[in-house]
Design a protein around this motif. Structure first.
Motif, PDB file in Angstrom:
ATOM      1  N   GLY A   1       0.804  -1.220   0.000  1.00 20.18           N
ATOM      2  CA  GLY A   1       0.000   0.000   0.000  1.00 20.18           C
ATOM      3  C   GLY A   1       0.830   1.260   0.000  1.00 20.18           C
ATOM      4  N   GLU A   2       2.007   1.210   0.626  1.00 21.25           N
ATOM      5  CA  GLU A   2       2.876   2.386   0.658  1.00 21.25           C
ATOM      6  C   GLU A   2       3.231   2.836  -0.753  1.00 21.25           C
ATOM      7  N   THR A   3       3.595   1.874  -1.609  1.00 23.18           N
ATOM      8  CA  THR A   3       3.949   2.222  -2.986  1.00 23.18           C
ATOM      9  C   THR A   3       2.712   2.454  -3.841  1.00 23.18           C
ATOM     10  N   LEU A   4       1.697   1.619  -3.658  1.00 24.97           N
ATOM     11  CA  LEU A   4       0.484   1.733  -4.470  1.00 24.97           C
ATOM     12  C   LEU A   4      -0.154   3.106  -4.312  1.00 24.97           C
ATOM     13  N   ALA A   5      -0.257   3.597  -3.088  1.00 22.41           N
ATOM     14  CA  ALA A   5      -0.870   4.907  -2.864  1.00 22.41           C
ATOM     15  C   ALA A   5      -0.106   6.005  -3.595  1.00 22.41           C
ATOM     16  N   GLU A   6       1.236   5.932  -3.552  1.00 26.95           N
ATOM     17  CA  GLU A   6       2.038   6.934  -4.256  1.00 26.95           C
ATOM     18  C   GLU A   6       1.883   6.802  -5.769  1.00 26.95           C
ATOM     19  N   ALA A   7       1.797   5.574  -6.261  1.00 28.69           N
ATOM     20  CA  ALA A   7       1.664   5.367  -7.705  1.00 28.69           C
ATOM     21  C   ALA A   7       0.336   5.908  -8.218  1.00 28.69           C
ATOM     22  N   VAL A   8      -0.724   5.768  -7.437  1.00 22.34           N
ATOM     23  CA  VAL A   8      -2.018   6.322  -7.842  1.00 22.34           C
ATOM     24  C   VAL A   8      -1.931   7.842  -7.908  1.00 22.34           C
ATOM     25  N   THR A   9      -1.304   8.452  -6.923  1.00 22.98           N
ATOM     26  CA  THR A   9      -1.137   9.904  -6.967  1.00 22.98           C
ATOM     27  C   THR A   9      -0.249  10.321  -8.129  1.00 22.98           C
ATOM     28  N   LEU A  10       0.748   9.511  -8.458  1.00 20.98           N
ATOM     29  CA  LEU A  10       1.627   9.817  -9.583  1.00 20.98           C
ATOM     30  C   LEU A  10       0.858   9.875 -10.898  1.00 20.98           C
ATOM     31  N   ILE A  11      -0.196   9.095 -11.032  1.00 21.19           N
ATOM     32  CA  ILE A  11      -1.062   9.197 -12.218  1.00 21.19           C
ATOM     33  C   ILE A  11      -1.482  10.640 -12.422  1.00 21.19           C
ATOM     34  N   ASP A  12      -1.928  11.269 -11.332  1.00 19.54           N
ATOM     35  CA  ASP A  12      -2.385  12.653 -11.411  1.00 19.54           C
ATOM     36  C   ASP A  12      -1.227  13.614 -11.624  1.00 19.54           C
ATOM     37  N   SER A  13      -0.119  13.398 -10.929  1.00 20.88           N
ATOM     38  CA  SER A  13       1.031  14.292 -11.076  1.00 20.88           C
ATOM     39  C   SER A  13       1.497  14.360 -12.528  1.00 20.88           C
ATOM     40  N   ALA A  14       1.478  13.212 -13.204  1.00 20.63           N
ATOM     41  CA  ALA A  14       1.924  13.136 -14.593  1.00 20.63           C
ATOM     42  C   ALA A  14       0.817  13.481 -15.577  1.00 20.63           C
ATOM     43  N   GLU A  15      -0.379  13.804 -15.072  1.00 22.34           N
ATOM     44  CA  GLU A  15      -1.549  14.115 -15.908  1.00 22.34           C
ATOM     45  C   GLU A  15      -1.894  12.967 -16.847  1.00 22.34           C
ATOM     46  N   GLU A  16      -1.756  11.756 -16.338  1.00 20.24           N
ATOM     47  CA  GLU A  16      -2.130  10.563 -17.092  1.00 20.24           C
ATOM     48  C   GLU A  16      -3.469  10.023 -16.593  1.00 20.24           C
ATOM     49  N   ASN A  17      -4.337  10.921 -16.157  1.00 24.61           N
ATOM     50  CA  ASN A  17      -5.630  10.546 -15.591  1.00 24.61           C
ATOM     51  C   ASN A  17      -6.444   9.691 -16.548  1.00 24.61           C
ATOM     52  N   ALA A  18      -6.393  10.018 -17.833  1.00 23.59           N
ATOM     53  CA  ALA A  18      -7.194   9.280 -18.816  1.00 23.59           C
ATOM     54  C   ALA A  18      -6.665   7.872 -19.049  1.00 23.59           C
ATOM     55  N   ARG A  19      -5.362   7.722 -19.119  1.00 21.71           N
ATOM     56  CA  ARG A  19      -4.765   6.438 -19.488  1.00 21.71           C
ATOM     57  C   ARG A  19      -5.040   5.354 -18.451  1.00 21.71           C
ATOM     58  N   TYR A  20      -5.209   5.767 -17.179  1.00 16.95           N
ATOM     59  CA  TYR A  20      -5.297   4.773 -16.117  1.00 16.95           C
ATOM     60  C   TYR A  20      -6.682   4.699 -15.482  1.00 16.95           C
ATOM     61  N   ILE A  21      -7.701   5.036 -16.250  1.00 18.31           N
ATOM     62  CA  ILE A  21      -9.068   4.869 -15.760  1.00 18.31           C
ATOM     63  C   ILE A  21      -9.318   3.416 -15.377  1.00 18.31           C
ATOM     64  N   HIS A  22      -8.731   2.495 -16.138  1.00 17.92           N
ATOM     65  CA  HIS A  22      -8.940   1.078 -15.811  1.00 17.92           C
ATOM     66  C   HIS A  22      -8.353   0.730 -14.446  1.00 17.92           C
ATOM     67  N   VAL A  23      -7.274   1.396 -14.052  1.00 18.93           N
ATOM     68  CA  VAL A  23      -6.692   1.162 -12.729  1.00 18.93           C
ATOM     69  C   VAL A  23      -7.617   1.700 -11.645  1.00 18.93           C
ATOM     70  N   LEU A  24      -8.182   2.867 -11.873  1.00 22.24           N
ATOM     71  CA  LEU A  24      -9.115   3.444 -10.903  1.00 22.24           C
ATOM     72  C   LEU A  24     -10.303   2.518 -10.698  1.00 22.24           C
ATOM     73  N   ARG A  25     -10.846   2.010 -11.783  1.00 18.24           N
ATOM     74  CA  ARG A  25     -11.999   1.108 -11.693  1.00 18.24           C
ATOM     75  C   ARG A  25     -11.609  -0.187 -10.978  1.00 18.24           C
ATOM     76  N   ARG A  26     -10.419  -0.662 -11.240  1.00 10.25           N
ATOM     77  CA  ARG A  26      -9.963  -1.896 -10.603  1.00 10.25           C
ATOM     78  C   ARG A  26      -9.850  -1.731  -9.099  1.00 10.25           C
ATOM     79  N   LEU A  27      -9.290  -0.615  -8.660  1.00 12.18           N
ATOM     80  CA  LEU A  27      -9.146  -0.377  -7.225  1.00 12.18           C
ATOM     81  C   LEU A  27     -10.507  -0.279  -6.547  1.00 12.18           C
ATOM     82  N   LEU A  28     -11.447   0.403  -7.179  1.00 11.08           N
ATOM     83  CA  LEU A  28     -12.788   0.505  -6.607  1.00 11.08           C
ATOM     84  C   LEU A  28     -13.454  -0.864  -6.524  1.00 11.08           C
ATOM     85  N   ALA A  29     -13.232  -1.691  -7.534  1.00 14.63           N
ATOM     86  CA  ALA A  29     -13.837  -3.025  -7.542  1.00 14.63           C
ATOM     87  C   ALA A  29     -13.158  -3.975  -6.566  1.00 14.63           C
ATOM     88  N   ASP A  30     -11.859  -3.830  -6.394  1.00 13.69           N
ATOM     89  CA  ASP A  30     -11.110  -4.767  -5.547  1.00 13.69           C
ATOM     90  C   ASP A  30     -11.299  -4.511  -4.057  1.00 13.69           C
TER      91      ASP A  30
END
Length: 735
Positions: free
Chosen positions: A206-235
């Protein structure tokens, strides 16, 4: 912390937030899980003042800067708090694999300090070639990622976050980021999220995962990783609740969606496939049981972020029935209120013309009727509106405010309201708990609620303007009743009316925060008769020169703003009242430049040497604030004053007394100095003697102290008894 916030009302939609703070409105998300329970500690953080929307999103600040669900703030560690071995040159002087090895060998605390780099250090650490090397290291390390920090993955991800943050605020120094970094960061994030161990439900992952999710936003790759967002909500399931880092990871999904609305590619992607909207709805509806628990924010944030998609006309047909369904599944009050209010706030802001469809018409009035049924006048100038307060609590709160009013005027010696100030009344809004404050205050008043309360001055010259302090009961102090930060925020109201010309924007046009927040702290603590232990501890460090503190702004950390502000104000008021009279005279007339000139040029560094000596005294327990009592009757003691040169024969009694107002939490009586042997006796019911007293401090010499907790209002009696003859003795009282 005695401090809350002094701010203008937040704009209804403020766009991107100030770094490391949630955007306030409409309905910024609740902050994630709190790593520790709320404590009655000092000050809450100041947030941005409704900045103009930038051309692109500022990345979030250092990972340790966690806004807590309970409304407090766990501050980012500063360079002085981390290992001395951490040095910018360790990173600026290395490239390629050598840089990657250095990052992996460093601690996350060390990497956190890199968020503060500027100038040539910023370029040396974070130019595009450096960032590209690190992004490819994330890619290469993800194939064998073990689900923990043993291979340095948290440090690599955090380093990339730091780079985007520093480049945003220092673009000329760092240089532009282009396609090379975009390709590298995508390859790194693709590989990490594809790693099987990135799905481990553990603190270590979780320590790394939480930072990696925030990194999506920092890099403005919000669109590319929608599938990751959905996966986290489902999991997510109940097993995640035992891991704060995993909860942080899923809550960071809402950061990516919230800020994604400012990324055109993200909006386009959701329009093309609104599956993310469905995922948010399913999460909220499937996890209603979280409402009212420690994970309530996960469900309410899902509802907020679902409703936020109403801002896009092409998605309204999809979002409207889902938002309505969540409103029907929750209620305006009770355990499900955070979800109802969050969704209602979104519908009110983005789809108000259809309010009847949702049942959210005239939302602020609905909330006020349901949530603030108590209205009580403390007199013509103070109105309390409360969720729930007893008649005794109302009476005590009113009495405390009226008495503080007198203490304020005694401290600043004003001549009445500043010109043009019509804020002749203040409304004190009191929610029943910090949770209720977070649930309702943002929707009702358009403010951020990750704080300890907020004072809204408005335009004091405008007819009909209402000054308002929005607060809550400190539920962690029950069964004692206390409105958190009440004295601090009431000081803001009085200070704005009697000391500071114009509105808040005018007040901070030059650096005045040392006074605004420092004085609110000073008056709060001095009025309550409480030693500000945290500030005294800071005094012992001698961190800042007085001349430096005159430059304090809200961009500085809360320790400098509040604790050092308190020390600076206390020093100036008690050691240099004539200078403060001059400065306040300029503040009252709105001559900010003249006040600034007096502080920085007339005073400048002139008092710095004495300041450091005074700090040392404070750290040792004596700030030198006690002066000779002013009453002509030499038997009379008072607040923070002394009677010197007391004397008496062996067996004789020297009688003194003082009058205490109601609400004093502590009276401290000290005897010191002189020769001989005087014993100390105290009574709250009549003259104190050796045979009739409430408490005493005896023994050889003249060094005695008595501390009386919660003394009753009325007269109190102090006696020096000559165990032997004595002379030159000083008696002092502080409360």
């Amino acid at each position: 912390m005695g401090a809350g916030l002094l701010a203008q009302p937040a704009a209804a939609l403020s766009g991107a937030s100030a770094p490391a703070a949630r955007t306030a409105a409409p309905g910024g998300q609740d902050a994630g899980p709190a790593p520790t329970a709320q404590t009655a500690t000092a000050d809450s953080a100041h947030v941005g003042k409704g900045r103009q929307k930038p051309s692109r999103i500022p990345p979030l600040a250092a990972s340790k800067d966690v806004l807590r669900q309970d409304g407090g703030k766990q501050s980012a560690k500063k360079p002085a708090d981390v290992a001395a071995a951490c040095d910018a040159s360790d990173f600026t002087g290395r490239t390629g694999n050598a840089l990657v090895r250095q990052i992996k060998a460093s601690t996350t605390d060390c990497v956190n300090t890199l968020f503060e780099l500027t100038g040539s250090d910023a370029r040396g650490a974070f130019r595009e070639a450096q960032m590209t090397s690190v992004a490819y290291a994330v890619r290469d390390g993800s194939a064998s990622y073990p689900g923990d920090s043993s291979t340095g993955m948290p440090q690599l991800v955090l380093y990339l976050r730091a780079g985007y943050y520093v480049q945003y605020y220092n673009p000329d120094a760092v240089g532009a980021y282009g396609d090379a970094l975009r390709t590298a960061i995508r390859s790194g994030l693709d590989a990490f999220f594809a790693s099987p161990r990135s799905r481990d439900v553990t603190d270590a992952n979780g320590e790394t995962l939480a930072e990696a999710v925030t990194l999506i936003d920092s890099a403005e790759e919000n669109a590319r990783y929608i599938h990751v967002l959905r996966r986290l909500l489902a999991d997510y399931d109940a097993s995640w609740n035992a891991s704060w880092p995993m909860l942080n990871a899923v809550n960071n999904v809402y950061t990516v969606t919230f800020r994604g609305h400012q990324v055109p590619e993200f909006v386009t992607a959701v329009r093309a496939d609104p599956g993310l909207v469905d995922s948010l709805y399913r999460f909220a509806s499937d996890h209603l049981a979280l409402l009212g628990t420690g994970q309530s924010y996960l469900t309410s944030n899902a509802g907020r972020e679902l409703g936020r998609f109403l801002q896009h006309p092409a998605l309204r047909a999809e979002v409207r029935p889902l938002a309505s369904g969540l409103l029907d599944a929750s209620s305006i009050t009770g355990a499900t209120a955070p979800l109802w209010v969050g969704v209602a706030e979104m519908t009110d802001y983005y789809d108000r013309s259809n309010c009847s469809y949702y049942g959210t018409c005239d939302l602020q009035a609905q909330l006020a009727r349901a949530v603030l049924p108590v209205t009580h006048a403390c007199g013509p100038a103070i109105i309390i509106r409360a969720q729930q307060m007893t008649s005794g609590e109302l009476s005590a709160s009113c009495a405390g405010l009226r008495e503080q009013d007198a203490h304020f005027h005694e401290a600043v010696m004003d001549d009445g309201p500043v010109a043009g100030d019509r804020n002749d009344t203040i409304e004190v809004v009191v929610f029943d708990s910090s949770t209720d404050y977070q649930t309702y205050a943002g929707a009702m008043y358009g403010i951020d609620t990750n704080n300890g309360g907020m004072y809204l001055e408005g335009d004091p010259a405008a007819a009909g303007n209402q000054a308002r302090f929005i607060a809550y009961e400190a539920e962690w102090l029950r069964p004692d009743f206390r409105i958190w930060n009440l004295n601090h925020e009431y000081t803001h109201y009085l200070d704005g009316r009697f000391d500071m010309y114009g509105d808040f924007a005018a007040n901070v046009a030059t650096p005045t925060i040392w006074w605004i927040e420092g004085f609110a702290e000073y008056l709060s603590y001095s009025y309550r008769g409480i030693v500000y232990d945290e500030a005294m501890a800071e005094a012992g460090k001698g961190t800042y020169a007085l001349s430096t503190l005159f430059d304090t702004t809200y961009s500085h950390d809360t320790t400098r703003v509040y604790r050092w502000g308190y020390l600076a104000v206390r020093y100036m008021l008690e050691r240099h009242p004539a200078d403060m009279a001059t400065v306040l005279g300029h503040y009252r007339s709105g001559d900010w430049n003249a006040a600034r000139d007096h502080l920085t040029r007339t005073i400048g560094t002139r008092y710095d040497a004495d300041w450091y000596a005074w700090l040392a005294g404070c750290a040792a327990g004596d700030c030198g604030a006690v002066t000779e009592c002013a009453a002509p009757d030499t038997r009379v003691l008072d607040r923070d004053c002394r009677r010197g040169n007391r004397s008496g024969a062996a067996g004789a009694d020297d009688y003194l007394y003082l009058y205490l107002p109601s609400g004093v939490p502590q009276l401290k009586i000290t005897v010191s100095g002189g020769t001989g042997d005087a014993d100390l006796y105290y009574s709250d019911s009549g003259w104190a003697t050796r045979t009739s007293h409430t408490s005493s401090s005896t023994g050889a010499g003249n060094s005695h102290t008595l501390t009386v907790t919660d003394p009753p209002a009325g007269y109190h009696y102090v006696t020096l008894h000559g165990a032997e003859s004595f002379s030159g003795v000083t008696v002092a009282t502080r409360y």
